[in-house]
Each structure stands twice: as C-alpha cells, then as structure tokens.
Design a protein around this motif. Structure first.
Motif, PDB file in Angstrom:
ATOM      1  N   LYS A 124       0.818  -1.210   0.000  1.00 20.74           N
ATOM      2  CA  LYS A 124       0.000   0.000   0.000  1.00 20.74           C
ATOM      3  C   LYS A 124       0.856   1.267   0.000  1.00 20.74           C
ATOM      4  O   LYS A 124       0.456   2.299  -0.529  1.00 20.74           O
ATOM      5  CB  LYS A 124      -0.932   0.007   1.206  1.00 20.74           C
ATOM      6  N   VAL A 125       2.024   1.179   0.625  1.00 17.94           N
ATOM      7  CA  VAL A 125       2.913   2.340   0.644  1.00 17.94           C
ATOM      8  C   VAL A 125       3.660   2.403  -0.681  1.00 17.94           C
ATOM      9  O   VAL A 125       4.391   1.485  -1.034  1.00 17.94           O
ATOM     10  CB  VAL A 125       3.896   2.288   1.827  1.00 17.94           C
ATOM     11  N   LEU A 163       3.185   6.615   8.782  1.00 20.74           N
ATOM     12  CA  LEU A 163       2.466   7.058   7.598  1.00 20.74           C
ATOM     13  C   LEU A 163       2.179   8.554   7.721  1.00 20.74           C
ATOM     14  O   LEU A 163       1.944   9.063   8.812  1.00 20.74           O
ATOM     15  CB  LEU A 163       1.156   6.293   7.449  1.00 20.74           C
ATOM     16  N   ARG A 214      -1.775   8.927  -4.359  1.00 19.45           N
ATOM     17  CA  ARG A 214      -2.728   8.919  -3.244  1.00 19.45           C
ATOM     18  C   ARG A 214      -4.162   8.782  -3.749  1.00 19.45           C
ATOM     19  O   ARG A 214      -4.993   8.105  -3.126  1.00 19.45           O
ATOM     20  CB  ARG A 214      -2.573  10.199  -2.422  1.00 19.45           C
ATOM     21  N   LEU A 219      -0.293   5.008  -0.280  1.00 21.96           N
ATOM     22  CA  LEU A 219       0.047   5.695   0.961  1.00 21.96           C
ATOM     23  C   LEU A 219       1.475   6.223   0.888  1.00 21.96           C
ATOM     24  O   LEU A 219       2.298   5.742   0.109  1.00 21.96           O
ATOM     25  CB  LEU A 219      -0.101   4.747   2.155  1.00 21.96           C
TER      26      LEU A 219
END
Length: 323
Positions: A124-125, A163, A214, A219
């Motif tokens: 996700k990052v 995050l 984003r 993320l």
C-alpha cells in the motif's frame, strides 16, 4: 512516460538515482555518499542522469566513477528534471527507486532505511521520504524563521517511522517510489519541475506524482533514518530569493491544480490586501512586496503576500474600486 527495458534485469533491492545539471562541483559528493551505503553492493545500484548540455564533458566527468560496477552514468540530452527522473526509473534494475539531489549527501543507512520502510508497511505504501538536514553554505540569517525552512527543502517530521497524514509532505531531494506505481500513472509530468539552470524555479513535480498515487489509494510514509544533508547555497539566503521562490511556487501550484487555485483567487487577493494595508502608505504597491524586512514575522507575512498576489493574478483577478 517511463520506458523500461524488455530484457531481464539483475536482482537489486533498490536503485538510487541522482539527476544533475552542471553541478560538477557538488555532484561527486552526492555520488560517493550514494555508493557508500550500508547495503551490500549487489543489493543496490546508483544511476546518474546528467542533463548538462556538453555530452563530451559529461563523459569525462563519468570516467572518475568508471571503476564502480553498480554505477550507471547516462547523459540525457532532453532537458528537464521530470524527464530525467523518468529516464532513471526506466533504467532501474530494482523495484524501488530513491531520488537524491545532486547537492545532497546521503547517510550510510539511507537506502537500507528506505527499503526497510517499504517492506514494513507493505504494498500500500508507494512513496517514502526521509529527513533532510540543512548543510549551510553560509550563516543562517536572523530574519529566517523556522516556519520557512521548508522553502530550503528542510524536512523533519519527527523521530519515528510512520504514515503521513493529510497536509504533510516529503521533498524531492530525498524521496523514493515503487517503480510499478510510477509506471501505472505514466511517471513524472514533464510540464512540471526544473528545466535547465536556475532561471526557473518551477517545482511541485514530486507533489503532483504523490497526489496522483494517493488518489489511487497509495500511501506515503516517512522514515527519519532515511536521512540526507542538503546544501543550502548562500545565493538562496537572501530575501529576494525567497520572494522569487514564493512566486514560482504559486505558478507550480496553479499548474498542478488550476481549479483549486481559481477557487482561491478572491481569498488570495484579500490576504494580499491585508498585508499591503498594514504597510506605510508609500509602500502599498508592488514596492511593499519587495522591501527588505528586518523582523522574521514580517518577512514571513510578506512572502505569503507574494504567493497570494501571484495566485490571484493567475486566477484572473478582476479588481474593481469599492465605490
């Protein structure tokens, strides 16, 4: 657009990329710091994209690093930082790419911290940034408040890996991406970013990319151990430079999101007028946006007024006398 080679590439954990334009004074220090990383040599590579106009001079400068098997030096004739970044991503033999400015020096654990941060947070990052410490080329002026250090690409978001929240940002002098995520959005927008020397201070290309990632659910993370030092040129430690940077930031933000800037037109002009009306009557013109300020708070307000004035004008300000 990013163009990746079709042939299989050797396994690397992460690529460090340095894009440069006629900075042969500071560039070697950036390269050496990127090569001198705590990761095993086979786990990373360094790519230099040289946008300088003299290809022969570029080739001579590259010879100094010819003994390093994990370094690639590419002369790129097409100008523009965003294009250079896309070229670097296309050459990368790793799934991650970390960008280091040519006037920065990375800590030894820089690449390891970035790669570990991506691993810790999972797929996700898609963006990781780190701490950027100022490397002062001259004494810090008394009129420069802490709140404006970000204009010099100073970043410190605390001592823990985390995050990012809305409104927080990481800087292009020390930023990393998943290359697959960059490819999915077409890479960096070549209409944004610096192009050639210092005549233009157009920026926001990494912010635009981050915003697009984003919007797709990606993320952004921050790791304080992924740290670098960034040269603060004495030429930037003038009030004129900060005013100029604010004006170019307004242009950059308008190009990145015109609708948002248009919506801010009236508010921006009202903020500009508040500043000008606080000045002496003789200074309630463009003169008031250019006069040297002794107080740090007044200087911060003036620079904000410069940004707002340019934003209002770009938005098509149509002022009428209040009669």
């Amino acid at each position: 657009m990013i163009r990746r080679p079709s042939a299989p590439q050797p396994a690397r954990r992460i690529t460090a990329a340095i894009c440069t334009y006629q900075r042969y004074d500071l560039l070697p220090g950036a390269i050496r710091s990127a090569l001198d990383q705590s990761l095993p040599a086979e786990a990373f590579e360094v790519i230099v994209i040289d946008n300088s106009p003299d290809a022969d001079l570029s080739a001579r400068k590259a010879e100094a690093f010819g003994a390093h098997p994990n370094l690639t030096w590419r002369h790129e004739p097409r100008p523009g930082l965003s294009n250079a970044r896309n070229v670097a991503a296309g050459l990368a033999a790793a799934p991650l790419i970390a960008f280091l400015d040519d006037d920065a020096r990375a800590d030894r654990g820089w690449l390891a911290a970035i790669a570990d941060c991506f691993d810790a947070f999972g797929e996700k990052v898609q963006v990781v940034g780190g701490r950027i410490r100022p490397w002062w080329g001259a004494a810090r002026p008394g009129w420069l408040p802490d709140s404006m250090l970000g204009d010099l690409t100073v970043v410190d978001l605390g001592d823990r890996r985390r995050l990012l929240e809305d409104g927080e940002w990481v800087a292009g002098a020390n930023i990393a991406f998943r290359i697959a995520a960059l490819e999915a959005i077409g890479g960096f927008d070549t209409s944004l970013g610096r192009n050639g020397g210092g005549a233009s201070l157009l920026s926001a290309e990494e912010t635009a990319v981050t915003d697009r990632l984003r919007a797709r659910g990606g993320l952004v993370a921050y790791d304080p151990d992924a740290a670098v030092e960034h040269w603060v040129d004495p030429d930037r430690l003038t009030q004129a430079w900060f005013r100029r940077r604010a004006a170019w930031q307004a242009v950059s933000d308008y190009l990145r999101d015109p609708k948002a800037r248009l919506a801010q037109r009236e508010a921006s002009w009202a903020a500009t007028k508040r500043y000008l009306l606080s000045r002496n009557p003789a200074d309630r013109t463009l003169r008031g946006l250019a006069l040297e300020q002794q107080d740090a708070g007044d200087f911060r307000w003036q620079v904000s007024a410069v940004y707002n004035a340019v934003t209002a004008l770009l938005g098509g300000l149509d002022e009428r006398d209040d009669l």
